[in-house]
Design a protein around this motif. Structure first.
Motif, mmCIF file in Angstrom:
data_model
loop_
_atom_site.group_PDB
_atom_site.id
_atom_site.type_symbol
_atom_site.label_atom_id
_atom_site.label_comp_id
_atom_site.label_asym_id
_atom_site.label_seq_id
_atom_site.Cartn_x
_atom_site.Cartn_y
_atom_site.Cartn_z
ATOM 1 N N TYR A 55 0.852 -1.184 0.000
ATOM 2 C CA TYR A 55 0.000 0.000 0.000
ATOM 3 C C TYR A 55 0.891 1.237 0.000
ATOM 4 N N ASP A 56 0.462 2.290 -0.665
ATOM 5 C CA ASP A 56 1.076 3.609 -0.547
ATOM 6 C C ASP A 56 0.097 4.463 0.243
ATOM 7 N N LEU A 57 0.527 4.933 1.409
ATOM 8 C CA LEU A 57 -0.361 5.615 2.344
ATOM 9 C C LEU A 57 0.121 7.014 2.677
ATOM 10 N N SER A 58 -0.824 7.900 2.918
ATOM 11 C CA SER A 58 -0.480 9.218 3.457
ATOM 12 C C SER A 58 -0.110 9.032 4.932
ATOM 13 N N ALA A 59 0.429 10.077 5.534
ATOM 14 C CA ALA A 59 0.803 9.987 6.948
ATOM 15 C C ALA A 59 -0.423 9.699 7.816
ATOM 16 N N ASP A 60 -1.544 10.336 7.540
ATOM 17 C CA ASP A 60 -2.762 10.101 8.329
ATOM 18 C C ASP A 60 -3.288 8.679 8.142
ATOM 19 N N GLN A 61 -3.265 8.176 6.909
ATOM 20 C CA GLN A 61 -3.701 6.800 6.672
ATOM 21 C C GLN A 61 -2.798 5.818 7.400
ATOM 22 N N PHE A 62 -1.478 6.063 7.334
ATOM 23 C CA PHE A 62 -0.550 5.163 8.004
ATOM 24 C C PHE A 62 -0.768 5.144 9.509
ATOM 25 N N LYS A 63 -1.002 6.292 10.121
ATOM 26 C CA LYS A 63 -1.249 6.339 11.572
ATOM 27 C C LYS A 63 -2.462 5.497 11.943
ATOM 28 N N ALA A 64 -3.528 5.594 11.165
ATOM 29 C CA ALA A 64 -4.740 4.820 11.454
ATOM 30 C C ALA A 64 -4.489 3.315 11.320
ATOM 31 N N VAL A 65 -3.781 2.914 10.274
ATOM 32 C CA VAL A 65 -3.525 1.499 10.027
ATOM 33 C C VAL A 65 -2.500 0.946 11.021
ATOM 34 N N ALA A 66 -1.457 1.707 11.327
ATOM 35 C CA ALA A 66 -0.388 1.219 12.205
ATOM 36 C C ALA A 66 -0.913 0.870 13.593
ATOM 37 N N ARG A 81 6.127 -4.320 7.122
ATOM 38 C CA ARG A 81 7.272 -3.410 7.025
ATOM 39 C C ARG A 81 6.777 -2.065 6.516
ATOM 40 N N VAL A 82 7.465 -1.023 6.942
ATOM 41 C CA VAL A 82 7.104 0.331 6.534
ATOM 42 C C VAL A 82 8.334 1.027 5.989
ATOM 43 N N PHE A 83 8.158 1.729 4.867
ATOM 44 C CA PHE A 83 9.231 2.509 4.268
ATOM 45 C C PHE A 83 8.772 3.954 4.171
ATOM 46 N N PRO A 84 9.354 4.864 4.956
ATOM 47 C CA PRO A 84 8.962 6.276 4.839
ATOM 48 C C PRO A 84 9.474 6.855 3.525
ATOM 49 N N ARG A 85 8.681 7.709 2.912
ATOM 50 C CA ARG A 85 9.067 8.362 1.658
ATOM 51 C C ARG A 85 9.045 9.868 1.882
ATOM 52 N N GLY A 86 10.199 10.472 1.723
ATOM 53 C CA GLY A 86 10.346 11.902 1.956
ATOM 54 C C GLY A 86 11.353 12.146 3.069
ATOM 55 N N ILE A 87 12.331 12.997 2.806
ATOM 56 C CA ILE A 87 13.375 13.292 3.792
ATOM 57 C C ILE A 87 13.439 14.800 3.956
ATOM 58 N N PRO A 88 13.520 15.318 5.139
ATOM 59 C CA PRO A 88 13.601 14.644 6.432
ATOM 60 C C PRO A 88 12.226 14.315 7.018
ATOM 61 N N VAL A 89 11.160 14.874 6.475
ATOM 62 C CA VAL A 89 9.827 14.595 6.999
ATOM 63 C C VAL A 89 9.057 13.759 5.981
ATOM 64 N N PRO A 90 8.735 12.513 6.331
ATOM 65 C CA PRO A 90 8.012 11.668 5.369
ATOM 66 C C PRO A 90 6.640 12.252 5.033
ATOM 67 N N ILE A 91 6.312 12.260 3.742
ATOM 68 C CA ILE A 91 5.000 12.743 3.329
ATOM 69 C C ILE A 91 4.073 11.584 2.980
ATOM 70 N N ASN A 92 4.646 10.423 2.710
ATOM 71 C CA ASN A 92 3.826 9.226 2.568
ATOM 72 C C ASN A 92 4.662 8.004 2.933
ATOM 73 N N PHE A 93 3.993 6.855 3.002
ATOM 74 C CA PHE A 93 4.629 5.635 3.480
ATOM 75 C C PHE A 93 4.260 4.466 2.577
ATOM 76 N N ARG A 94 5.224 3.588 2.325
ATOM 77 C CA ARG A 94 4.961 2.327 1.639
ATOM 78 C C ARG A 94 4.830 1.272 2.734
ATOM 79 N N LEU A 95 3.671 0.618 2.778
ATOM 80 C CA LEU A 95 3.397 -0.422 3.763
ATOM 81 C C LEU A 95 3.331 -1.759 3.048
ATOM 82 N N GLU A 96 4.085 -2.739 3.533
ATOM 83 C CA GLU A 96 4.048 -4.098 2.993
ATOM 84 C C GLU A 96 3.560 -5.037 4.079
ATOM 85 N N LEU A 97 2.538 -5.804 3.762
ATOM 86 C CA LEU A 97 2.010 -6.809 4.679
ATOM 87 C C LEU A 97 2.305 -8.185 4.117
#
Length: 105
Positions: A55-66, A81-97
């Motif tokens: 899944y590619d998730l926004s920060a808010d979506q990731f918080k709800a799912v995590a 596993r989670v991979f933050p995308r965006g440095i230094p502040v992630p703007i979205n996340f790749r989630l692998e289940l």
């Protein structure tokens, strides 16, 4: 060492991960049920014993799912596993289940 050919053939022919298993695993998070996966891939030879879902998730979506994933106590979720995308502040996340049944004989 001898092997029972019929037992080996039965093991290879029997699906280890059913559609019901997958639906149950994806229902572990109410937030996740509303999201569409980016892609998925079966893992296992002949019959899959696990499925990797991304899944590619926004920060808010990731918080709800995590929060749901961290509290999950069932056996179908083998790992995540989670991979933050965006440095230094992630703007979205790749989630692998990794979803699947433990190995069965």
């Amino acid at each position: 060492m001898s092997y029972d050919k019929a037992a080996i053939e039965a093991l290879l022919a029997k699906p280890r991960l059913t559609a019901t298993d997958l639906k149950a695993a994806l229902s572990i998070s109410p937030a996740l049920k509303r999201l569409k996966p980016k892609d998925w891939f079966p893992e296992g030879t002949i019959n899959p014993d696990a499925i990797r879902v991304r899944y590619d998730l926004s920060a808010d979506q990731f918080k709800a799912v995590a929060a749901d994933l961290a509290a999950y106590q069932g056996g179908l979720l083998k790992g995540w596993r989670v991979f933050p995308r965006g440095i230094p502040v992630p703007i979205n996340f790749r989630l692998e289940l990794e979803i699947g049944q433990p190995f069965r004989h």
